[in-house]
Design an enzyme around this catalytic site. Structure first.
Site, PDB file in Angstrom:
ATOM      1  N   LYS A   1      80.411  22.210 -11.095  1.00 12.83           N
ATOM      2  CA  LYS A   1      79.016  21.722 -11.090  1.00 12.83           C
ATOM      3  C   LYS A   1      78.062  22.841 -10.686  1.00 12.83           C
ATOM      4  O   LYS A   1      77.055  23.065 -11.347  1.00 12.83           O
ATOM      5  CB  LYS A   1      78.928  20.527 -10.126  1.00 12.83           C
ATOM      6  CG  LYS A   1      77.537  19.941  -9.976  1.00 12.83           C
ATOM      7  CD  LYS A   1      77.590  18.528  -9.454  1.00 12.83           C
ATOM      8  CE  LYS A   1      77.718  18.424  -7.945  1.00 12.83           C
ATOM      9  NZ  LYS A   1      76.517  18.850  -7.203  1.00 12.83           N
TER      10      LYS A   1
ATOM     11  N   ARG B   1      73.886  26.867 -12.594  1.00 11.70           N
ATOM     12  CA  ARG B   1      73.395  28.255 -12.570  1.00 11.70           C
ATOM     13  C   ARG B   1      73.436  28.897 -13.953  1.00 11.70           C
ATOM     14  O   ARG B   1      72.594  29.726 -14.284  1.00 11.70           O
ATOM     15  CB  ARG B   1      74.219  29.061 -11.551  1.00 11.70           C
ATOM     16  CG  ARG B   1      73.836  28.693 -10.099  1.00 11.70           C
ATOM     17  CD  ARG B   1      74.961  28.987  -9.147  1.00 11.70           C
ATOM     18  NE  ARG B   1      74.600  28.839  -7.747  1.00 11.70           N
ATOM     19  CZ  ARG B   1      74.604  27.695  -7.062  1.00 11.70           C
ATOM     20  NH1 ARG B   1      74.943  26.560  -7.681  1.00 11.70           N
ATOM     21  NH2 ARG B   1      74.288  27.655  -5.781  1.00 11.70           N
TER      22      ARG B   1
ATOM     23  N   GLY C   1      70.380  17.669  -5.681  1.00  6.08           N
ATOM     24  CA  GLY C   1      69.790  18.584  -4.696  1.00  6.08           C
ATOM     25  C   GLY C   1      69.804  20.014  -5.211  1.00  6.08           C
ATOM     26  O   GLY C   1      68.869  20.785  -4.980  1.00  6.08           O
TER      27      GLY C   1
ATOM     28  N   SER D   1      73.543  27.401   3.805  1.00  9.06           N
ATOM     29  CA  SER D   1      73.273  26.622   2.600  1.00  9.06           C
ATOM     30  C   SER D   1      73.118  27.533   1.392  1.00  9.06           C
ATOM     31  O   SER D   1      72.211  28.364   1.337  1.00  9.06           O
ATOM     32  CB  SER D   1      72.000  25.784   2.790  1.00  9.06           C
ATOM     33  OG  SER D   1      71.545  25.332   1.532  1.00  9.06           O
TER      34      SER D   1
ATOM     35  N   GLN E   1      72.245  26.496  -1.419  1.00  6.43           N
ATOM     36  CA  GLN E   1      71.048  26.066  -2.155  1.00  6.43           C
ATOM     37  C   GLN E   1      69.833  26.837  -1.653  1.00  6.43           C
ATOM     38  O   GLN E   1      69.003  27.286  -2.445  1.00  6.43           O
ATOM     39  CB  GLN E   1      70.847  24.558  -2.001  1.00  6.43           C
ATOM     40  CG  GLN E   1      71.969  23.776  -2.685  1.00  6.43           C
ATOM     41  CD  GLN E   1      71.800  22.275  -2.578  1.00  6.43           C
ATOM     42  OE1 GLN E   1      70.989  21.789  -1.809  1.00  6.43           O
ATOM     43  NE2 GLN E   1      72.594  21.547  -3.342  1.00  6.43           N
TER      44      GLN E   1
ATOM     45  N   ASP F   1      81.784  19.918   0.603  1.00  2.00           N
ATOM     46  CA  ASP F   1      81.777  18.725  -0.252  1.00  2.00           C
ATOM     47  C   ASP F   1      83.113  17.977  -0.233  1.00  2.00           C
ATOM     48  O   ASP F   1      83.203  16.855  -0.736  1.00  2.00           O
ATOM     49  CB  ASP F   1      81.427  19.118  -1.696  1.00  2.00           C
ATOM     50  CG  ASP F   1      79.979  19.585  -1.814  1.00  2.00           C
ATOM     51  OD1 ASP F   1      79.159  19.214  -0.951  1.00  2.00           O
ATOM     52  OD2 ASP F   1      79.670  20.340  -2.760  1.00  2.00           O
TER      53      ASP F   1
ATOM     54  N   LYS G   1      73.315  15.168   3.181  1.00  2.00           N
ATOM     55  CA  LYS G   1      73.800  15.222   1.792  1.00  2.00           C
ATOM     56  C   LYS G   1      73.266  13.995   1.035  1.00  2.00           C
ATOM     57  O   LYS G   1      72.317  13.369   1.486  1.00  2.00           O
ATOM     58  CB  LYS G   1      75.331  15.290   1.774  1.00  2.00           C
ATOM     59  CG  LYS G   1      75.878  16.607   2.327  1.00  2.00           C
ATOM     60  CD  LYS G   1      75.499  17.781   1.456  1.00  2.00           C
ATOM     61  CE  LYS G   1      75.965  19.100   2.037  1.00  2.00           C
ATOM     62  NZ  LYS G   1      75.413  20.251   1.315  1.00  2.00           N
TER      63      LYS G   1
HETATM   64  C1  S3P Z   1      75.678  23.527  -3.741  1.00  2.00           C
HETATM   65  C2  S3P Z   1      75.680  23.863  -2.427  1.00  2.00           C
HETATM   66  C3  S3P Z   1      76.075  22.934  -1.355  1.00  2.00           C
HETATM   67  C4  S3P Z   1      76.843  21.732  -1.878  1.00  2.00           C
HETATM   68  C5  S3P Z   1      76.237  21.156  -3.124  1.00  2.00           C
HETATM   69  C6  S3P Z   1      76.132  22.213  -4.215  1.00  2.00           C
HETATM   70  C7  S3P Z   1      75.224  24.533  -4.726  1.00  2.00           C
HETATM   71  O1  S3P Z   1      74.912  22.509  -0.681  1.00  2.00           O
HETATM   72  O2  S3P Z   1      76.940  20.749  -0.888  1.00  2.00           O
HETATM   73  O3  S3P Z   1      77.028  20.090  -3.608  1.00  2.00           O
HETATM   74  O4  S3P Z   1      75.504  24.382  -5.922  1.00  2.00           O
HETATM   75  O5  S3P Z   1      74.575  25.498  -4.300  1.00  2.00           O
HETATM   76  P1  S3P Z   1      74.331  23.393   0.526  1.00  2.00           P
HETATM   77  O6  S3P Z   1      74.407  24.788   0.096  1.00  2.00           O
HETATM   78  O7  S3P Z   1      72.926  22.968   0.759  1.00  2.00           O
HETATM   79  O8  S3P Z   1      75.233  23.082   1.689  1.00  2.00           O
END
Ligand code: S3P
Length: 433
Positions: free
Chosen positions: A21, A26, A93, A166, A168, A314, A341
């Site tokens: 995913k 990306r 997210g 994180s 993200q 996760d 989450k």
């Molecule tokens: C993700 C980063 C994680 C993960 C999410 C996907 C990503 O979140 O929990 O399912 O693709 O960058 P965080 O980086 O905010 O912990």
């Protein structure tokens, strides 16, 4: 409501793991930023990744999807068009937070929205550092909650020390850095998944990555390229746990992405006593992958915390389930991120596993589980969270009666063929008995 029931199941056979995913998002993002054609293979057709595709179509990028192949044809981000409507991230997210970083340095103005769960999740972890670069982002609660309006503007590089582990947040800042004047540096305390860094390098961006420090120098245009997405270890994890805990089971997982920032689940399975073999290692566009065979064995409790947490964040709901079948105490700590989450996963996992008879308690930053305990069937709530829905279905393999799962459709967010794969693996096992 989906009812799941098994009678002394055994899981066996081979599983071709669906696309990752994080990497699928990306690939579409960088393919749309870059000028020209990007061809993606192994793409995950989950709801979250489809939201990312739809967003870029609204910005004038042509994207065609045939099964797991996606072709992105982009005029380059300098030539995106202003969308007619709001950009809807659904439950994702990753889409929302990474898009904030991308849109901040674009030439367009847009408004990002999300579903009920996403509209409650904190965005200021991203908007605060982005505003330091000069990004123009406005919205409720000091730009902490969706909907947020982003007016693309010229950005200046920053040097940022991350307060939370994180990927993200790190990725949003790096994407902004792609368009910022100067060299942007992000420093982490605990290393989070590094797919963004790897893919930026693959697309030719000027990135330097050394342990806990990543930098990117802005102003280099990217060009489309081929990307292969390996299988998602976070999806495989549900069946890895099933193979590890259900007596007589053994599953061979083909095409598992083994980026070291994601392999905490393998470390934990081995630590708890399951047998894990890694075969046929490959590496495509900077992402390692392999075949992984997991076989059931006697399990023991363990302690999971510190730098391991971002490497399996996760997987913690299904690891908690595994711990209910292990001998002794399992402690999960330093995992307060679980509270923000798709749902509060500490509260949700403890509430739902208790319904089955598990001996589990919530702590501020994790869970404590005493095992092994026999589990009974019950009605379990997914809270609209795909990983809770899949945890409930895997739990049904170990319960004495049926498990009914509320809102099980949310599993389509990351694993559309989950129930087919579950049926096949259990079917294989029964035939071999
Ligand atoms: C993700 C980063 C994680 C993960 C999410 C996907 C990503 O979140 O929990 O399912 O693709 O960058 P965080 O980086 O905010 O912990």
């Amino acid at each position: 409501m989906k009812q799941v029931e098994f009678n002394k199941p055994v899981l066996s056979g081979e599983l071709l793991v669906p696309g990752d995913k994080s990497i699928s998002h990306r690939a579409v993002m960088l393919g749309s930023i870059a000028k020209g054609r990007t061809h993606i293979t192994g793409f995950l057709n989950g709801d979250d990744c489809l939201r990312t595709i739809e967003m870029f179509k609204q910005l004038g990028v042509s994207i065609e999807r045939k099964g797991t192949e996606v072709t992105v044809e982009s005029p380059g981000m300098q030539n995106w068009k202003t969308p007619d409507d709001q950009l809807y991230a659904g439950n994702s997210g990753t889409t929302a937070r990474l898009m904030l970083g991308i849109l901040a340095g674009s030439t367009i103005t847009s408004t990002l929205t999300g579903d009920e769960s996403l509209s409650l999740r904190p965005m200021n972890r991203v908007t605060i550092p982005l505003q330091m670069t000069g990004a123009k982002i406005t919205g409720k609660k000091d730009a902490n909650l969706l909907p947020l309006t982003i007016k693309g503007s010229p950005l200046t590089a920053i040097d940022y020390v991350m307060p939370v582990a994180s990927a993200q947040v790190k990725s949003a800042i790096l994407f902004a850095g792609l368009n910022a004047d100067g060299t942007t540096t992000v420093t982490e305390d605990k290393v989070s998944r590094d797919h963004t860094e790897r893919m930026l390098m693959h697309f030719g961006a000027k990135v330097d990555s050394l342990e806990k420090k990543v930098s990117i120098t802005g102003g280099h245009a990217l060009e489309g390229i081929d990307v292969h997405v390996p299988g998602d270890i976070s999806s495989a994890a549900f069946f890895m746990v099933a193979a590890a805990m259900i007596e007589g089971s053994s599953i061979t997982f083909e095409n598992v992405g083994l980026n070291p920032t994601r392999t905490g689940i393998i470390d934990v399975l081995q630590e708890m006593g399951a047998s894990v073999e890694i075969l046929n290692e490959t590496n495509e566009n900077g992402e390692p992958a392999a075949t992984v065979k997991v076989t059931q064995d006697n399990l023991r409790g363990t302690t999971i915390g510190g730098a391991l947490i971002p490497r399996l964040i996760d997987e913690l709901p299904v690891i908690a389930l595994l711990a209910t079948q292990a001998k002794g105490t399992t402690i999960i700590k330093d995992a307060e991120e679980l509270r923000v989450k798709e749902t509060d996963r500490i509260a949700a996992v403890t509430t739902e596993l208790k319904k089955l008879g598990a001996n589990i308690e919530a702590t501020d930053d994790g869970m404590i589980i005493h095992g092994p305990t026999p589990l009974r069937g019950s009605v379990m709530d997914s809270y609209g969270d795909h990983r809770l829905g899949m945890m409930a279905a895997i739990a049904a393999l170990a319960t004495s009666g049926p498990v009914s799962i509320k809102d099980s459709e949310c599993i389509n967010i990351s694993y559309p063929n989950f129930f087919e794969d579950l049926d096949t693996l259990v079917g294989n096992g029964s035939r071999n008995n």
